[in-house]
Design an enzyme around this catalytic site. Structure first.
Site, short mmCIF file in Angstrom:
data_model
loop_
_atom_site.label_atom_id
_atom_site.label_comp_id
_atom_site.label_asym_id
_atom_site.label_seq_id
_atom_site.Cartn_x
_atom_site.Cartn_y
_atom_site.Cartn_z
N GLU A 202 0.82 -1.23 0.00
CA GLU A 202 0.00 0.00 0.00
C GLU A 202 0.85 1.27 0.00
O GLU A 202 0.56 2.22 0.73
CB GLU A 202 -0.95 0.01 1.21
CG GLU A 202 -1.94 -1.14 1.20
CD GLU A 202 -2.82 -1.20 2.44
OE1 GLU A 202 -4.03 -1.31 2.27
OE2 GLU A 202 -2.29 -1.14 3.56
N GLU A 276 -6.81 -7.41 -1.26
CA GLU A 276 -7.42 -7.41 0.08
C GLU A 276 -8.91 -7.14 -0.08
O GLU A 276 -9.32 -6.00 -0.29
CB GLU A 276 -6.79 -6.34 0.98
CG GLU A 276 -5.37 -6.65 1.35
CD GLU A 276 -4.79 -5.66 2.37
OE1 GLU A 276 -5.56 -4.90 2.99
OE2 GLU A 276 -3.56 -5.65 2.54
#
Length: 640
Positions: A202, A276
């Site tokens: 991320e 995710e």
């Protein structure tokens, strides 16, 4: 020629014995390959590829049905149980992070044994026929202290985490030297289960250094990573988190067609994957327990699969933030808020490994993506509500200090990370006691230098709490010299967002009494590591409960287990805040503020007979430890 000569020299009896050995080996090999089909898989030619709109494995279309289970959040004795349950749900791929802060607790000291045996975890996944997507960091987020980065990095006052700042790069290189050489042999091309490796995590949400992601990518490639590279970001992060040569994947919970469209635009003719898919959410102390209902979740997962997208459920099984490892949340809040010990996450498999409604519905959904029937469901472990354990002895915080290293004297306050302890790696977790002499009462001001919460004492008498919300306290007047004590707790470092570099703990600056700067401190490090707990346990300084206990203090009890130990949950109504240790293992923090009201106790951490239970409690006790057969995570709120 030689072999025939040897053959002639063997007697008939010896040749008969040799024949028997060969036959026996053949039978064993057959049985092994029958039970472990992956060992007789096709000769491997081509691993996971992203060259068209679908993933391919061995040049055949491949849909990733993945789930996250972190080896460091699950007792090792239960790894196999959790992975078998994953397989029985119809998943084909395991994803896991690698926590740098556990693997390198002190600079240059690496741990890969017991609970941290990453290679054993990879071998287990392979033996069960699961593929692996490895997410080695160095930053992992994961609602884990400092996003998995070791706290000793913060000893450098100039440190710039997740950048190409030399202090960070040198440390990350050293970590990768150790961890990557362990995982390279477990790649698909070498017969192992790893089909893809994630580049950082991320980064698009952080993105402060355009050279950083290319550096991490090169760090993986140069150490022998040959499988498919991936990155993972939410929609906003996709703009900045990618790196050339790595497939971008997306993270979300609610399906937004615009996000999928955007992913297609930036990567036309590439496979789409939700790295995710958030199956639930995490909880903060003082908040409510987040739930994300199966009724909301299943239609989204169904739609993702209809779009021919691969998916990874984060989390499939959350587990537990044992010890002091839970992080803190700061995005959009006036001050960081610490996360609870449980990482149940409202995931398909519960914290203790139970099947949930989500699990059964997902199993039904995923079964349509398999040509063979799914494996039968592994049995659920029984649990017990043991009889309450009565507290037998106690020792005050002040008396326990003799079992810690000798205090460090300093003119000014020193933050935890910069204390000269743990071979000059500083203190990472737990509590730090700062003591100084005062000669009057008055207004004690923290100037926002308490990280994160301090119990304040005068001559060992409690006078109040300083934290982010309370920054001033009245100290009562008294005669002569008195000792002012601040017991400061690191409640968990922020694990996500732009404030990672500011996560030093303890007293991070000056404290004032009546506008006068306090000086000359005695600083005690109370990181409550296993060695300290063991020293405490065997100490002869415990008092019986006939003597009134003083707080904070350690409280000793025994849990008697007859028969084989089973999972249970600890309940502490009538206690306020602290930490529980069973047989020297730190189960994590409890806090009456909730939402979490129970702590998970894995059966394999107990044994028959007496089990030692030590509770560190800050302020009050009702003298007994209660047990329950099911968890209480507090009042619920739907994930927004």
């Amino acid at each position: 020629m030689e072999s025939s000569v040897i053959g002639l020299r063997l007697s008939l009896k010896q040749r008969y014995f040799l024949l028997l050995c060969v036959a026996a080996a053949g039978i064993i090999m057959y049985r092994f390959t029958r039970n472990h089909p992956e060992t007789r898989r096709m000769n491997r030619v081509e691993g996971l590829r992203a060259n068209s709109s679908q993933f391919t494995l061995e040049r055949k279309p491949f849909l990733i049905l993945g789930g996250s289970i972190h080896y460091f959040r699950v007792p090792r004795a239960y790894w196999e149980d959790r992975l078998l349950k994953m397989k029985a749900c119809g998943l084909n791929t395991l994803t896991t992070y690698v926590p740098w802060n556990l693997h390198e607790p002190e600079r240059g000291v690496f741990k890969f044994e017991d609970q941290l045996d990453l290679e054993a975890y990879l071998r287990l996944a392979a033996s069960l026929g699961l593929w692996v997507i490895l997410r080695p960091g160095p930053y992992i987020c994961a609602e884990w202290d400092l996003g998995g980065l070791p706290s000793w990095l913060l000893r450098d006052p100039q440190m710039k985490l997740r950048t190409t700042y030399s202090g960070f790069i040198d440390a990350a290189n050293s970590f990768f030297d150790e961890v990557i050489k362990k995982v390279v042999p477990h790649q698909y091309s070498k017969g192992g289960p790893i089909i893809a490796v994630q580049v950082e995590n991320e980064y698009g949400s952080y993105a402060t250094d355009e050279n950083y992601m290319p550096f991490i990518k090169e760090a993986l490639l140069s150490r022998g990573i040959t499988e498919l590279l991936l990155t993972s970001d939410n929609k906003d992060g996709l703009k900045l988190g990618g790196v050339k040569g790595a497939l971008e994947t997306i993270n979300f919970q609610k399906l937004d067609p615009d996000e999928i469209k955007y992913l297609e635009q930036i990567q036309p003719q590439k496979p789409k994957m939700v790295m995710e898919y958030w199956s639930g959410w995490f909880d903060l102390w003082g908040g409510l327990h987040h739930v994300y209902t199966a009724e909301e979740m299943i239609p989204v997962v169904t739609e993702i699969l209809k779009l021919d997208m691969s998916i990874n459920l984060y989390m499939f099984h959350g587990g537990t933030n044992f010890g002091f490892m839970s992080g803190a949340f700061a995005v959009g809040l006036p001050a960081p808020e610490p996360m609870v010990t449980s990482y149940d996450y409202d995931a398909p498999l519960s914290e203790a490994g139970d099947y949930t409604n989500k699990y059964h519905l997902l199993r039904n959904l995923f079964s349509h993506y398999h040509t063979q029937p799914l494996p039968e469901l592994p049995p659920v472990h029984e649990r017990r509500a043991y009889q309450p354990a009565v507290i037998q002895q106690h020792i005050s915080l002040w008396d326990s200090l003799r079992f810690t290293d000798k205090p460090f004297k300093s003119e000014r306050p020193v933050n935890m990370e910069n204390l000269p302890v743990n071979n000059n790696n500083g203190q990472s977790y737990g509590y730090t006691l700062y003591e100084t002499t005062i000669t009057s009462g008055g207004a004690l001001k923290s100037q926002n230098n308490v990280r994160d919460r301090a119990l304040v004492f005068v001559d060992k008498h409690f006078v109040g709490v300083l934290d982010y919300t309370v920054q001033e306290l009245a100290v009562p007047d008294g005669k002569g010299k008195r000792t002012l004590g601040l017991l400061v707790e690191n409640c968990g470092r922020v694990n996500y967002g732009k404030t990672l570099d500011e996560q030093r703990k303890g007293l991070v600056g000056d404290i004032l009494l009546n506008e006068h700067t306090l000086r000359d401190f005695n600083i005690h490090s109370l990181d409550m590591k296993p060695a300290f707990v063991n020293r405490l346990e065997s100490a002869g300084h415990w008092m019986s409960m006939r003597h009134q206990p003083s707080f904070p203090g350690f409280f000793h009890s025994r849990l008697y287990v007859n028969g084989s130990p089973q999972d249970t949950f600890i309940k502490l109504p009538g206690w306020s805040k602290g930490v529980v240790f069973i047989n020297g293992k730190n189960l994590g923090r409890y806090w009456s503020t909730g939402p979490q009201q129970t702590l998970y106790v894995p059966g394999p951490w107990l044994h028959r007979g007496d089990n030692q239970v030590i509770v560190f409690e800050e302020q009050e006790t009702d003298g007994k430890i209660q047990f329950a057969s099911s968890p209480d995570y507090g009042m619920t709120i739907d994930v927004q």
